[in-house]
Design an enzyme around this catalytic site. Structure first.
Site, short mmCIF file in Angstrom:
data_model
loop_
_atom_site.label_atom_id
_atom_site.label_comp_id
_atom_site.label_asym_id
_atom_site.label_seq_id
_atom_site.Cartn_x
_atom_site.Cartn_y
_atom_site.Cartn_z
N LEU A 164 0.84 -1.20 0.00
CA LEU A 164 0.00 0.00 0.00
C LEU A 164 0.87 1.25 0.00
CD1 LEU A 164 -3.12 0.35 0.01
CD2 LEU A 164 -2.90 1.06 2.39
N ILE A 167 1.06 3.62 -5.39
CA ILE A 167 0.20 2.94 -6.36
C ILE A 167 -0.93 2.20 -5.66
CG2 ILE A 167 0.11 1.09 -8.08
CD1 ILE A 167 2.99 1.92 -8.88
N SER A 186 1.44 -4.69 3.93
CA SER A 186 2.52 -3.81 3.51
C SER A 186 3.65 -3.96 4.51
CB SER A 186 2.02 -2.36 3.46
OG SER A 186 2.82 -1.58 2.58
N ARG A 187 4.82 -3.35 4.18
CA ARG A 187 5.96 -3.45 5.09
C ARG A 187 5.63 -2.87 6.46
NH1 ARG A 187 11.19 -1.11 2.09
NH2 ARG A 187 9.70 0.50 1.53
N VAL A 242 0.46 -6.00 -11.00
CA VAL A 242 1.06 -4.86 -11.72
C VAL A 242 2.38 -4.46 -11.07
CG1 VAL A 242 -1.11 -3.93 -12.64
CG2 VAL A 242 -0.32 -3.23 -10.36
N GLY A 243 2.92 -5.36 -10.23
CA GLY A 243 4.19 -5.11 -9.56
C GLY A 243 5.35 -5.62 -10.41
N ARG A 244 5.81 -6.81 -10.08
CA ARG A 244 6.83 -7.50 -10.86
C ARG A 244 6.47 -8.98 -10.92
NH1 ARG A 244 8.13 -3.24 -12.55
NH2 ARG A 244 10.21 -2.28 -12.65
N GLU A 273 10.05 -12.20 -18.58
CA GLU A 273 9.66 -11.39 -19.73
C GLU A 273 10.78 -11.31 -20.77
OE1 GLU A 273 8.50 -7.58 -18.22
OE2 GLU A 273 6.98 -8.41 -16.90
N HIS A 291 3.35 -5.82 -20.01
CA HIS A 291 4.09 -4.91 -19.12
C HIS A 291 3.98 -3.47 -19.64
CE1 HIS A 291 7.68 -4.64 -16.13
NE2 HIS A 291 6.87 -3.60 -16.01
N ALA A 293 1.74 -1.10 -18.03
CA ALA A 293 0.96 -0.31 -17.07
C ALA A 293 1.37 1.16 -17.07
CB ALA A 293 1.08 -0.89 -15.68
#
Length: 329
Positions: A164, A167, A186-187, A242-244, A273, A291, A293
């Site tokens: 969070l 983005i 989240s962290r 949509v991260g990695r 990829e 990829h 976004a």
């Protein structure tokens, strides 16, 4: 032999890979910077770079694809700035750049809105079968089959956001407009935000109908979305990434989608990829995106200007516009 084109007094900027904005930079700022491209030389990459060992102080590199390694950095002892066109930095060796005291300029929050838009778009597509419906019509199936499979409503869904940050927060805001119930992992807990926080990712997945992955790739987040998380999410659960790509155990994801042990997936990123598991191609509950976004006309215009501003600031001995400073990430 690459003399390096050390002509004129323009500041030199080495270019690795093929940044999307390079044509715009060259057309708009060729009177301010000399862009040096290995693709214009017959020399091997490291030899080409070494020809600028004493002169090149700035390097431009796109996100993903080519990795900025110690071997490349060894060729460039005068290097003092790396400008990357991405917000993610998993292609950079951050500890090595810190050790060499090389500054980093990155895209910062430039792409936040675009990525959040696509994340929600992928979720809607998977649930409402937009892409599947498009194929149903365009392939001429509708007149003979008539009935198209039912989709699922987005409104009111329990959505878990993994990461969070900027983005993830924008994704949450958009989904609130659909009446979705947001929770997150989240962290750290975000005390100023009203959403329930789960320090345990499995617990988050168990209490959600869809997970949207918005975090960056680190050693800690690699394959964080593993079999146990997918089991907790359940056979009707949806994963949007949509991260990695490598944040998800892609092999396990593919297996569970094929076996019907997940409800669907919307993927803009992949583990290797541009290679994408072909097993996903014929699944109507999977939506794939190459990829892109961050790739909108507006964002590329903004990125061109941002890269130029960071280079201008560096060569003028002024503070960078979007410096990256959290080398511990």
């Amino acid at each position: 032999m690459a003399s390096g084109g050390h002509s004129g007094d323009l500041p030199e900027v080495l270019v690795l890979g093929f940044p999307w904005v390079l044509p715009s930079l060259e057309s708009q700022f060729s009177n301010r910077f000399q862009f040096l491209k290995p693709s214009n030389s017959d020399l091997p990459l490291l030899q080409f770079l070494s020809s600028f060992a004493q002169s090149a102080r700035a390097l431009l590199i796109p996100g993903g694809g080519i990795q900025l390694t110690s071997a490349i950095l060894d060729c460039l002892p005068a290097l003092k700035l790396v400008v990357t066109t991405s917000s993610g930095l998993d292609h950079l060796d951050l500890p090595e750049l810190r050790r060499r005291e090389i500054a980093i300029a990155y895209a910062g929050n430039l792409f936040t809105q675009d990525v959040a838009d696509l994340a929600v778009g992928l979720l809607i597509d998977v649930l409402r079968k937009v892409s599947a419906g498009d194929r149903f019509v365009k392939q001429g199936i509708w007149p003979s089959k008539r009935k198209f499979s039912l989709g699922l409503k987005l409104s009111g869904k329990q959505i878990g956001i993994v990461g969070l940050g900027k983005i993830g927060t924008e994704v949450a805001k958009r989904l609130e407009g659909f009446g979705c119930k947001i929770s997150y992992n989240s962290r750290t807990k975000k005390p100023t935000l009203p959403y329930p926080f789960y320090s345990d990712l499995h617990e988050l997945a168990a209490n959600c109908e869809a997970l949207i992955i918005c975090c960056g790739l680190t050693a800690e987040t690699r394959h964080m979305i593993d079999r146990d998380v997918m089991v907790a999410l359940g056979r009707d659960g949806v994963i949007v990434n949509v991260g990695r790509g490598a944040i998800v155990d892609e092999t396990e994801l593919v297996r569970r989608l094929i076996q019907g042990e997940l409800g669907g997936a919307g993927l803009d990123v992949f583990e290797n990829e541009p290679e994408v598991p072909k097993e996903l191609f014929n699944l109507d509950n999977v939506v794939l995106s190459p990829h892109v976004a961050v790739l909108t006309t507006e964002s590329m215009v903004g990125l061109t200007q941002l890269v130029a501003e960071n280079l201008e600031a560096f060569f003028s001995n002024k503070p960078l516009v979007t410096p990256f400073e959290d080398y511990s990430s």
